[in-house]
Design an enzyme around this catalytic site. Structure first.
Site, mmCIF file in Angstrom:
data_model
loop_
_atom_site.group_PDB
_atom_site.id
_atom_site.type_symbol
_atom_site.label_atom_id
_atom_site.label_comp_id
_atom_site.label_asym_id
_atom_site.label_seq_id
_atom_site.Cartn_x
_atom_site.Cartn_y
_atom_site.Cartn_z
ATOM 1 N NE ARG A 1 -15.132 11.820 30.353
ATOM 2 C CZ ARG A 1 -15.453 13.112 30.259
ATOM 3 N NH1 ARG A 1 -16.369 13.663 31.010
ATOM 4 N NH2 ARG A 1 -15.278 13.931 29.187
ATOM 5 C CD GLU B 1 -17.934 17.064 14.370
ATOM 6 O OE1 GLU B 1 -17.981 18.456 14.695
ATOM 7 O OE2 GLU B 1 -18.274 16.145 14.720
ATOM 8 C CG HIS C 1 -12.938 24.112 21.008
ATOM 9 N ND1 HIS C 1 -14.315 24.444 20.351
ATOM 10 C CD2 HIS C 1 -11.965 24.553 20.148
ATOM 11 C CE1 HIS C 1 -13.899 25.042 19.171
ATOM 12 N NE2 HIS C 1 -12.627 24.868 19.198
ATOM 13 C CE LYS D 1 -14.406 14.358 19.983
ATOM 14 N NZ LYS D 1 -13.757 13.725 20.988
#
Length: 666
Positions: free
Chosen positions: A297, A200, A235, A116
């Site tokens: 993917r 973040e 999440h 990431k």
């Protein structure tokens, strides 16, 4: 085009790929672990190869074993599905080096987007807006804490190699940062072999918008519009839909255009998803949507995109991997109607969503919608793998119609004794905010227990009582084998008699809770309460696979299954309720912590035991942390008290039901 394909995966995605491959005339090869020897994907393949023991690291994550299986069976191509090796660049290179076709993006694209922090840096360079935060190399706790403070709380800690919510923690208070960081690092290491994280800014009203992209080896990249995956729990996506509610044409053009540029920046080939986070405080707007990550993917939720575009994404994957161009150009793609997908998990919403494992003795899913599953009645849900057992997918002309149809489908699910989230899914779909399209990732957490736990209705208890009474009177063989289960001396039924005594108190255990029903006259194969409510039982519907036994209460039908001579399970609105005569045994056992004993809800590995005997603990404080089904599960103190026993240490393996620790109330 190659003539055979091996799927380096298991469960529903393996079955899904096989379905398209067979339609295209390809020979299919499955791989399986010892735990999956009887699994559905093994039987659906033309050929299957055992590749190791149950733990994924010794089977599905062992690339050398997968390649050996391909060589032994003469498979020409490998499809990785999602999860396991699907985003492993080294494995992709090994497949190609072995002379096989890799049905996925180039290893360079996987590496560019797989971490990431590196992906965000590349997107910044490409002019794609990204969420503010920190993705640096310095992984010391001091630096990460300082960067979190600089970003501004609340923040998200995310494993750089993560996905599916694993290795992700929200932190609202600096005092909680160190513990959350340690947990995210452990989960990142366990799930992806990489403990590194990034920071973040946490968007207070976030929506999760993602765009399906597809590239080919001829330089063409198209998008297949957006999906909204905002309804989440911890999440983890719960309901996905396409298109996104509230998405206007200008915002759609901006976000899909950014997604295509992102894919082009890494020379992407095949199916991929660009994920964005949107600040929905003022609705969806182009300048309030930021790049979050790319999944290199096929996604779990790809069926909703297939439904609104009429495209088979797996077929596209196979054709593009064989060197063909993307079958349609951008201007040939359009949106038709609305699609929704619900993820049916083997988990218990009423018990903190702990995964549920075991044999599927009773397993019935709706047969009038698309269902992608890798299990069947009589199969096993294993503690070794992800607990998702099926995906329920609907397509309709409008969002309202799609939500209504999916809610109905979730309500018709019948599974026992493994617990599922079907009832929870139905309640989510019928919630007023969801119906109105007012969805963000915090909706489920904000609504709390109203979505998680619902007590069985009186009609459910009546349906169960009707089945039990019907069996006691009409099943002669049952009646001859043992005393009637309605003997008042055994079950305290208040003098109930088979000759139809009026206004008799019938005492039942309904999911362990004591319920008393007042029974009036009983006629032929009918139970009538003193209030005049009638129950009828129909066993005949079991004569065909698509038909079920039904107990009817005043015209409302309830499915049921008989567990043993004096236990019946009633299905209603996606929930399963155990009904039996009230007796002392109904109050004994189980895995509750009411006595202070914290028992393992499933087999797993202990990752942390942060307290020791003699420590004072508060209600809700973690006592033991267990890893199972690729996730960490905290077993918490059931009340304020003192820890009297800690029977495990980090690294220990535990069995289902083992007492891990004991807390004594203070």
């Amino acid at each position: 085009m190659f003539t055979s394909v091996l799927v380096a995966n298991r469960g529903e995605i393996a079955c899904r790929v096989f379905r398209t491959a067979k339609r295209m005339g390809l020979r299919t090869v499955a791989v399986y672990s010892e735990a999956d020897a009887q699994a559905l994907h093994v039987r659906e393949a033309d050929e299957a190869v055992l590749i190791g023991p149950a733990p994924a690291r010794e089977s599905y994550l062992d690339g050398a074993k997968v390649l050996a299986a391909a060589k032994a069976t003469g498979a020409e191509a490998i499809h990785p599905g999602y999860g396991f090796l699907s985003e492993n660049a080294d494995f992709a290179e090994a497949v190609i080096a072995a002379g096989l076709v890799w049905i996925g993006p180039p290893a360079s694209a996987i590496r560019a987007m797989g971490l990431k922090d590196a992906a965000k840096a590349r997107m910044i360079a490409a002019g794609v807006p990204v969420t503010p935060g920190y993705q640096g190399e310095d992984q010391s706790g001091e630096t990460l804490a300082a960067e979190a403070a600089k970003t501004g709380y609340p923040v998200l800690i995310k494993a750089v190699a993560g996905g599916g919510g694993k290795g992700m923690r929200r932190v609202d208070d600096p005092a909680e940062f160190a513990d959350a960081l340690a947990s995210a690092q452990r989960e990142g290491q366990a799930s992806f072999g990489d403990p590194r994280v990034l920071i973040e800014r946490y968007i207070t009203r976030p929506r999760h918008i993602e765009v399906q992209v597809f590239g080919d080896s001829h330089g063409q990249v198209v998008h297949l519009f957006e999906r909204d995956c905002s309804l989440q729990r911890r999440h983890q996506k719960v309901i996905e839909e396409a298109p996104a509610p509230g998405m206007d044409a200008a915002t759609r053009e901006a976000v899909t255009g950014a997604a295509v540029r992102a894919a082009q920046a890494v020379g992407y080939v095949g199916a991929g998803t660009i994920e964005f986070i949107a600040d929905a405080s003022e609705g969806l707007k182009a300048d309030r949507i930021w790049f979050m990550e790319m999944n290199t993917r096929l996604q779990v939720e790809h069926p909703v995109t297939e439904a609104i575009t009429g495209v088979d994404l797996v077929e596209w994957q196979l054709r593009v991997a064989a060197g063909e161009p993307v079958p349609l150009t951008q201007d040939q793609l359009s949106i038709d109607g609305w699609a929704m997908e619900a993820r049916l998990y083997a988990e218990d919403p009423a018990n903190g969503f702990l995964p549920s494992v075991g044999r599927l003795d009773h397993f019935h899913l709706p047969d009038d919608i698309r269902v992608d599953t890798g299990v069947e009645q009589g199969g096993e849900v294993s503690a070794f793998y992800d607990p998702m057992i099926a995906k329920l997918i609907v397509h309709a002309e409008t969002r309202e119609a799609a939500a209504e149809r999916l809610a109905e489908a979730c309500g018709s699910v019948q599974v026992w004794p493994v617990k599922t989230n079907a009832g929870f899914l139905k309640r989510c779909l019928e919630h007023s905010r969801f119906v109105a399209g007012d969805v963000d990732t915090a909706l489920i957490g904000a609504e709390g227990e109203a979505l998680f736990r619902v007590d069985a209705s009186e009609d459910v208890a009546l349906a169960g009582a009707g089945v039990l009474l019907d069996r006691a009177v009409w099943d002669d063989s049952y009646y001859e084998k043992q005393p009637s289960p309605w003997d008042p001396s055994s079950y305290a039924l208040g003098g109930f008699r088979l000759n139809g005594q009026k206004n008799t108190a019938l005492v039942l255990s309904v999911d362990g809770q004591k319920r008393s029903l007042t029974i009036g006259d009983r006629e032929s194969r009918r139970l009538t309460t003193s209030a005049g409510r009638k129950v009828s039982i129909d066993y005949g519907r079991r004569s065909a696979p698509s038909r079920r036994a039904v107990a009817t209460v005043e015209g409302q039908a309830f499915g049921f299954t008989e567990v043993d001579d004096d236990v019946v399970v009633v299905f209603d609105q996606g929930s399963a309720t155990r009904v039996e005569p009230w007796k002392a045994a109904a109050l004994v056992g189980g895995s509750t912590a009411s006595d202070g004993a914290l028992r393992a809800p499933m087999p797993g590995r202990i990752v942390a035991a942060p307290v020791k005997a003699g420590d004072a603990v508060s209600k809700g404080q973690p006592v033991v942390v267990l890893e199972a089904m690729k996730m960490e599960h905290a077993l918490v103190a059931p009340f304020d008290g003192v820890v009297t026993e800690v029977n495990v240490a980090a690294g220990d393996q535990t069995t289902d039901g083992a007492v891990l620790a004991v807390v004594e109330a203070s």
